[in-house]
Write an enzyme that holds these catalytic residues in place. Sequence first.
Site, PDB file in Angstrom:
ATOM      1  N   SER A  58      -5.655  -3.569   0.385  1.00  0.00           N
ATOM      2  CA  SER A  58      -6.093  -3.866  -0.983  1.00  0.00           C
ATOM      3  C   SER A  58      -6.371  -2.608  -1.800  1.00  0.00           C
ATOM      4  O   SER A  58      -6.281  -2.630  -3.031  1.00  0.00           O
ATOM      5  CB  SER A  58      -7.356  -4.735  -0.951  1.00  0.00           C
ATOM      6  OG  SER A  58      -8.389  -4.094  -0.219  1.00  0.00           O
ATOM      7  N   GLY A  95      -6.161  -7.317   2.458  1.00  0.00           N
ATOM      8  CA  GLY A  95      -6.597  -7.876   3.732  1.00  0.00           C
ATOM      9  C   GLY A  95      -5.815  -7.389   4.935  1.00  0.00           C
ATOM     10  O   GLY A  95      -6.148  -7.732   6.069  1.00  0.00           O
ATOM     11  N   ASN A 123      -9.589  -2.315   6.804  1.00  0.00           N
ATOM     12  CA  ASN A 123      -9.942  -3.674   7.238  1.00  0.00           C
ATOM     13  C   ASN A 123     -10.196  -3.739   8.738  1.00  0.00           C
ATOM     14  O   ASN A 123     -11.022  -4.540   9.198  1.00  0.00           O
ATOM     15  CB  ASN A 123      -8.845  -4.659   6.830  1.00  0.00           C
ATOM     16  CG  ASN A 123      -8.820  -4.882   5.329  1.00  0.00           C
ATOM     17  OD1 ASN A 123      -9.836  -5.177   4.727  1.00  0.00           O
ATOM     18  ND2 ASN A 123      -7.656  -4.711   4.722  1.00  0.00           N
ATOM     19  N   ASP A 204     -18.032  -5.746  -5.992  1.00  0.00           N
ATOM     20  CA  ASP A 204     -18.202  -5.952  -4.546  1.00  0.00           C
ATOM     21  C   ASP A 204     -18.595  -4.682  -3.808  1.00  0.00           C
ATOM     22  O   ASP A 204     -18.931  -4.709  -2.616  1.00  0.00           O
ATOM     23  CB  ASP A 204     -16.940  -6.557  -3.925  1.00  0.00           C
ATOM     24  CG  ASP A 204     -15.702  -5.669  -4.078  1.00  0.00           C
ATOM     25  OD1 ASP A 204     -15.829  -4.497  -4.512  1.00  0.00           O
ATOM     26  OD2 ASP A 204     -14.593  -6.150  -3.769  1.00  0.00           O
ATOM     27  N   HIS A 207     -14.099  -2.134  -3.587  1.00  0.00           N
ATOM     28  CA  HIS A 207     -12.799  -1.858  -4.205  1.00  0.00           C
ATOM     29  C   HIS A 207     -12.969  -1.010  -5.462  1.00  0.00           C
ATOM     30  O   HIS A 207     -13.803  -1.346  -6.316  1.00  0.00           O
ATOM     31  CB  HIS A 207     -12.074  -3.160  -4.550  1.00  0.00           C
ATOM     32  CG  HIS A 207     -11.707  -3.964  -3.348  1.00  0.00           C
ATOM     33  ND1 HIS A 207     -12.504  -4.985  -2.861  1.00  0.00           N
ATOM     34  CD2 HIS A 207     -10.647  -3.872  -2.509  1.00  0.00           C
ATOM     35  CE1 HIS A 207     -11.939  -5.498  -1.780  1.00  0.00           C
ATOM     36  NE2 HIS A 207     -10.817  -4.847  -1.541  1.00  0.00           N
TER      37      HIS A 207
END
Length: 237
Positions: A58, A95, A123, A204, A207
């Site tokens: 991502s 992801g 991840n 979040d 990111h």
Amino acid sequence: MRCSLVALVVRWPVLLRSYASCAARVQVVALLATALALSAPVAAAADRPVRIVALGDSLTAGFGLPADAAFPAKLERALKAKGLAVEVTNAGVSGDTASGGLARLDWSVPEGTDAVILELGANDMLRGMDPQVTRHALEEIVRRLTQRHVTLLLAGMRAAANFDASYRRDFDAIYPELATRYDLLLYPFFLDGIAGENALNQGDGLHPSGAGVDAIVARILPKVEELVRQARSRRTM
């Protein structure tokens, strides 16, 4: 071949005058034409843009951002502003793990790719995966791309502070050790200067925002310029 061609082009009028017969002159002209034809593919390869694939998760895909604000798009614009002829393809999948990147490697990095920015592993770390699994997948990606003569820039990741010291040590060692083993360009930490900075991240906290992507591009740009130089040199050898 190119050095020989230059010498021949410079000397060919002299060579023509030095041969008395028409047949000999025809042979010299034919030799020049053959040399030019053989050099054409080399010249074409040198002139076309360097094709870069950003293979990642991502952070590469541009999660939460418009397509033209994602890392590959902004990186391409920054390189072109430096006068470099490049095409940067976004092969980021939100992801994705290192193993996921390996599974889709062949279609994510098509034939004709000159260079790859490899940004995977975040991840794996967030899920607490065994660092040896991550290492194996990344090494297999590197090995297969190296066999294809693709030039690589390895973008490193670091384990979050909430993991124990043993996990952080094993995970963080993956990237420098692979870079040393395979003689790769290494950008040690893709989120250097961005991780933990609220002003450079989305809500979040994971990111990068548009400003965060700008910061990443500015910091990694010198390494990518070197990647472009190496890729261009390799394809004209």
